[in-house]
Scaffold this active site. Structure first.
Site, short mmCIF file in Angstrom:
data_model
loop_
_atom_site.label_atom_id
_atom_site.label_comp_id
_atom_site.label_asym_id
_atom_site.label_seq_id
_atom_site.Cartn_x
_atom_site.Cartn_y
_atom_site.Cartn_z
N GLU A 1 0.31 84.78 1.57
CA GLU A 1 -0.80 84.14 0.87
C GLU A 1 -0.94 82.57 1.11
OE1 GLU A 1 -2.65 85.47 -1.63
OE2 GLU A 1 -1.87 87.45 -1.40
N HIS B 1 0.75 93.40 2.19
CA HIS B 1 0.53 92.05 2.68
C HIS B 1 1.39 91.84 4.20
CE1 HIS B 1 -0.38 90.70 -1.36
NE2 HIS B 1 -0.29 89.42 -0.57
N1 DGL Z 1 0.67 93.79 -1.59
C1 DGL Z 1 1.75 94.23 -2.45
C2 DGL Z 1 2.10 95.56 -2.29
O1 DGL Z 1 1.79 96.28 -1.29
C3 DGL Z 1 2.38 93.32 -3.51
C4 DGL Z 1 2.52 92.04 -3.27
C5 DGL Z 1 3.15 91.21 -4.35
O2 DGL Z 1 2.13 90.83 -5.15
O3 DGL Z 1 4.23 91.09 -4.50
O4 DGL Z 1 3.53 95.59 -2.62
#
Ligand code: DGL
Length: 271
Positions: free
Chosen positions: A152, A188
């Site tokens: 991020e 992510h």
């Molecule tokens: N992108 C998310 C996932 O696939 C979550 C990231 C987060 O907000 O901790 O788990």
């Protein structure tokens, strides 16, 4: 045929890994993306909070006339996927099951490493599903809570000293153990693929949960005869719950398309 848009959501930028795949696989589909950038990360929160956020994200997407939803977030899928699939009357595809199935099929030495947020790893979301598809597999899981803040904050380039160090710290035990398949159990993480792959080596297959969630949705729409049938490229609109500035730059870089004009900020607490 169904010309309504597809809704996709994540806590932030991660779900773009699913959007990119949808754009490739189903170029004629319109997409509404919501990234809950004001409340990211979800992965360090309680199941009750993640369920509340997931319902709000879906309620926001349902304020458009959408035909299906991709939960492009393993954390939300783990904590809330089966609950919201019962609560809402439209196809909702999560990330965990299709990714687990893919990993179970890809491994050759039957050692699968799983990385994800604290919430996903705590719930052992992947372990049982992988064994459903391949009972002989051994799994080893590691929570990587610093990866989402790094992504991020755009610390995704190979050579970034902080990210390289954090990757080595989390992944050394999996490398020593000798898994041949690594589940990127958070949407992510594909944004860190180059660094992760550089560390694990070329013989370790990375399984991308954003891609697998998108493939699952494409398959669901095909089977239900719900594809748009459009030959023109679909439109993608982006909504976020915090400032658009950083998001647009990163999204444009990642999707290799300008998205500045298409990003709007909303108040997710109203949903
Ligand atoms: N992108 C998310 C996932 O696939 C979550 C990231 C987060 O907000 O901790 O788990």
């Amino acid at each position: 045929m169904d010309k309504r848009p597809i809704g996709v959501f994540d806590s932030g930028l991660g779900g773009l890994t699913a959007v990119r795949q949808l754009m490739d696989q189903l170029p004629g589909e319109d997409i509404i993306y919501f990234g809950d950038t004001g409340r990211v990360p979800y992965g360090s929160r309680s199941n009750e909070t993640i369920l509340k956020y997931t319902r709000q994200d879906i309620n926001f997407l349902m304020s458009f006339d959408i035909k299906a939803i991709v939960i492009a977030c393993n954390t939300a899928d783990t904590a809330a996927g089966s609950i919201v699939q019962r609560e809402y009357d439209l196809p909702i595809c999560g990330a965990v099951r299709p990714t687990a199935k893919k990993a179970a099929m890809v491994t050759k030495n039957n050692r699968i490493g799983i990385i994800g947020t604290s919430a996903t790893i705590r719930a052992k979301a992947y372990d049982g599903i992988i064994r459903e598809y391949n009972p002989g597999v051994e799994v080893k899981s590691v929570a990587c809570p610093l990866f989402v803040p790094l992504v991020e904050n755009y610390r995704t380039q190979p050579g970034d000293p902080v990210t390289e160090m954090v990757v080595a710290e989390y992944l050394q035990p999996l490398k020593d153990w000798g898994c041949d398949t690594l589940v990127l159990g958070c949407t992510h993480y594909p944004l860190l693929s180059e660094i992760i792959s550089g560390f694990m080596g070329p013989d370790v297959a990375l399984v991308n949960s954003g891609r697998e969630a998108a493939c699952q949705l494409a398959e669901t729409l095909r089977r239900a005869n719900m594809l748009s049938g459009n030959s023109e490229p679909g439109k993608v609109r982006y909504y976020i719950s915090d400032s658009a500035e950083g998001f647009s730059n990163m999204a444009s870089a990642f999707l290799q398309k300008p998205v500045e004009q298409l990003v709007s900020k909303i108040d997710i607490e109203r949903y």
